[in-house]
Design a protein around this motif. Structure first.
Motif, PDB file in Angstrom:
ATOM      1  N   ASP A  73      -1.834  -0.211  53.174  1.00 13.96           N
ATOM      2  CA  ASP A  73      -2.207   0.320  51.865  1.00 13.96           C
ATOM      3  C   ASP A  73      -1.048   0.130  50.892  1.00 13.96           C
ATOM      4  N   PRO A  74      -0.777  -1.111  50.503  1.00 20.77           N
ATOM      5  CA  PRO A  74       0.370  -1.351  49.618  1.00 20.77           C
ATOM      6  C   PRO A  74       0.102  -0.841  48.207  1.00 20.77           C
ATOM      7  N   PRO A  75       1.149  -0.453  47.494  1.00 21.05           N
ATOM      8  CA  PRO A  75       0.975   0.005  46.112  1.00 21.05           C
ATOM      9  C   PRO A  75       0.725  -1.172  45.181  1.00 21.05           C
ATOM     10  N   ALA A  76       0.330  -0.881  43.958  1.00 19.65           N
ATOM     11  CA  ALA A  76       0.098  -1.918  42.954  1.00 19.65           C
ATOM     12  C   ALA A  76       1.403  -2.303  42.270  1.00 19.65           C
ATOM     13  N   HIS A  77       1.471  -3.544  41.864  1.00 20.66           N
ATOM     14  CA  HIS A  77       2.659  -4.089  41.194  1.00 20.66           C
ATOM     15  C   HIS A  77       3.080  -3.222  40.007  1.00 20.66           C
ATOM     16  N   GLY A  78       2.157  -2.944  39.112  1.00 21.74           N
ATOM     17  CA  GLY A  78       2.493  -2.189  37.907  1.00 21.74           C
ATOM     18  C   GLY A  78       2.937  -0.776  38.207  1.00 21.74           C
ATOM     19  N   ALA A  79       2.288  -0.143  39.177  1.00 19.35           N
ATOM     20  CA  ALA A  79       2.653   1.224  39.541  1.00 19.35           C
ATOM     21  C   ALA A  79       4.075   1.273  40.087  1.00 19.35           C
ATOM     22  N   VAL A  80       4.461   0.249  40.854  1.00 20.84           N
ATOM     23  CA  VAL A  80       5.830   0.195  41.381  1.00 20.84           C
ATOM     24  C   VAL A  80       6.832   0.058  40.239  1.00 20.84           C
ATOM     25  N   CYS A  81       6.536  -0.795  39.271  1.00 19.17           N
ATOM     26  CA  CYS A  81       7.446  -0.966  38.132  1.00 19.17           C
ATOM     27  C   CYS A  81       7.602   0.330  37.348  1.00 19.17           C
ATOM     28  N   GLU A  82       6.497   1.014  37.115  1.00 16.59           N
ATOM     29  CA  GLU A  82       6.540   2.279  36.380  1.00 16.59           C
ATOM     30  C   GLU A  82       7.313   3.341  37.155  1.00 16.59           C
ATOM     31  N   ALA A  83       7.029   3.441  38.451  1.00 16.09           N
ATOM     32  CA  ALA A  83       7.717   4.437  39.279  1.00 16.09           C
ATOM     33  C   ALA A  83       9.207   4.147  39.368  1.00 16.09           C
ATOM     34  N   ALA A  84       9.571   2.874  39.481  1.00 13.01           N
ATOM     35  CA  ALA A  84      10.985   2.514  39.555  1.00 13.01           C
ATOM     36  C   ALA A  84      11.714   2.909  38.280  1.00 13.01           C
ATOM     37  N   ALA A  85      11.097   2.646  37.140  1.00 11.60           N
ATOM     38  CA  ALA A  85      11.723   2.986  35.862  1.00 11.60           C
ATOM     39  C   ALA A  85      11.933   4.492  35.736  1.00 11.60           C
ATOM     40  N   THR A  86      10.922   5.259  36.108  1.00 15.69           N
ATOM     41  CA  THR A  86      11.043   6.709  36.042  1.00 15.69           C
ATOM     42  C   THR A  86      12.098   7.217  37.017  1.00 15.69           C
ATOM     43  N   ALA A  87      12.134   6.649  38.216  1.00 15.35           N
ATOM     44  CA  ALA A  87      13.109   7.079  39.220  1.00 15.35           C
ATOM     45  C   ALA A  87      14.537   6.863  38.735  1.00 15.35           C
ATOM     46  N   VAL A  88      14.790   5.744  38.083  1.00 14.21           N
ATOM     47  CA  VAL A  88      16.126   5.464  37.560  1.00 14.21           C
ATOM     48  C   VAL A  88      16.534   6.529  36.550  1.00 14.21           C
ATOM     49  N   VAL A  89      15.628   6.847  35.629  1.00 13.55           N
ATOM     50  CA  VAL A  89      15.950   7.827  34.593  1.00 13.55           C
ATOM     51  C   VAL A  89      16.140   9.219  35.190  1.00 13.55           C
TER      52      VAL A  89
ATOM     53  N   LEU B 285       3.619  -7.850  45.054  1.00 16.26           N
ATOM     54  CA  LEU B 285       2.367  -7.117  45.207  1.00 16.26           C
ATOM     55  C   LEU B 285       1.368  -7.478  44.117  1.00 16.26           C
ATOM     56  N   ALA B 286       0.108  -7.293  44.416  1.00 21.79           N
ATOM     57  CA  ALA B 286      -0.942  -7.515  43.419  1.00 21.79           C
ATOM     58  C   ALA B 286      -1.008  -6.327  42.473  1.00 21.79           C
ATOM     59  N   ASP B 287      -1.463  -6.575  41.260  1.00 22.94           N
ATOM     60  CA  ASP B 287      -1.624  -5.472  40.321  1.00 22.94           C
ATOM     61  C   ASP B 287      -3.000  -4.852  40.503  1.00 22.94           C
ATOM     62  N   ALA B 288      -3.148  -3.637  40.020  1.00 21.02           N
ATOM     63  CA  ALA B 288      -4.427  -2.934  40.129  1.00 21.02           C
ATOM     64  C   ALA B 288      -5.466  -3.600  39.249  1.00 21.02           C
ATOM     65  N   GLU B 289      -6.707  -3.652  39.729  1.00 16.48           N
ATOM     66  CA  GLU B 289      -7.783  -4.223  38.919  1.00 16.48           C
ATOM     67  C   GLU B 289      -8.057  -3.367  37.696  1.00 16.48           C
ATOM     68  N   ASP B 290      -7.845  -2.071  37.816  1.00 17.50           N
ATOM     69  CA  ASP B 290      -8.084  -1.150  36.712  1.00 17.50           C
ATOM     70  C   ASP B 290      -6.851  -0.261  36.547  1.00 17.50           C
ATOM     71  N   PRO B 291      -5.811  -0.743  35.876  1.00 16.90           N
ATOM     72  CA  PRO B 291      -4.578   0.027  35.727  1.00 16.90           C
ATOM     73  C   PRO B 291      -4.837   1.361  35.023  1.00 16.90           C
TER      74      PRO B 291
END
Length: 223
Positions: A25-41, A123-129
């Motif tokens: 159950d891998p996460p979506a590409h965009g969700a990982v980018c968003e989570a990474a940015a928030t985690a850094v801050v 990773l693939a991005d979500a079909e419905d972000p």
């Protein structure tokens, strides 16, 4: 002397980002980018990084006086709880889990992290972000003309969020951080228009995947 040698970055330091990427159950590409940015801050605004006696304060200062490198690694199975046991900040967002760790020398990464794979996280991005969160939030756009793996894109997203935290309008940044530093990856707006909106832009150092100086990510705060 190497052409890319920088005496201010010797030895090089980096912030490690670990993405939970289970095969089933891998996460979506965009969700990982968003989570990474928030985690850094969230790590950079954690009391352990901001208080005078905070245990991460000196490491963050040392790192930010150099290149703000980030290394994205992936963990699955037992490797994820092993990484979670180390000091850091985890963000769970839209099915993605990303943990940011206090920065340190790249030659002195904890063994629990050093064993984790760096390359190949794509990773693939979500079909419905998901729709954007309620303001204030950071809008983040990745250059559509630049091909990046998810690992690279997550690191660039973290860079953009960090620059926004440090260089954005103080009042807007304070409100964004108070809201939990949510991030939304913009996909449906032309890149040129996003560039005009942006408060900060990331130009890559050229160590992996893209040529040096490439504008990879931009960000701005939506109020």
């Amino acid at each position: 002397m190497r052409p890319d040698y920088d005496p201010l970055d010797d030895p090089p330091w980096a912030m490690q980002l670990v993405v939970r990427a289970e095969k089933a159950d891998p996460p979506a590409h965009g969700a990982v980018c968003e989570a990474a940015a928030t985690a850094v801050v969230r790590l950079l605004t954690d009391p352990r990084a901001t208080e005078p006696d905070g245990e991460w304060r000196q490491a963050v200062h040392e790192w930010e006086s150099r290149r703000i490198r980030k290394v994205t690694r992936r963990a699955r199975g037992v490797r994820w709880p092993e990484a979670q046991a180390l000091p850091g900040v985890t963000v769970e967002h839209a099915g993605a889990q990303v943990r940011a760790f206090p920065p340190g020398p790249v030659a002195d990464v904890p063994p629990q992290l050093a064993k984790l794979q760096v390359a190949g996280l794509d990773l693939a991005d979500a079909e419905d972000p998901p729709a954007p969160p309620a303001p204030p939030y950071a809008a983040l756009a990745l250059n559509p003309d630049v091909t990046m793996t998810t690992g690279k894109a997550a690191a660039q997203s973290g860079h953009a969020a960090q620059l926004l935290l440090r260089q954005g309008r103080r009042k807007d940044v304070a409100a964004w951080v108070e809201a939990g530093a949510p991030v939304h990856l913009v996909r449906d707006v032309a890149w040129a228009r996003c560039v005009k909106e942006a408060d900060v832009a990331v130009r890559d150092g050229g160590f992996t995947e893209v040529p040096p100086g490439t504008m990879t990510a931009i960000a701005w705060i939506v109020r």
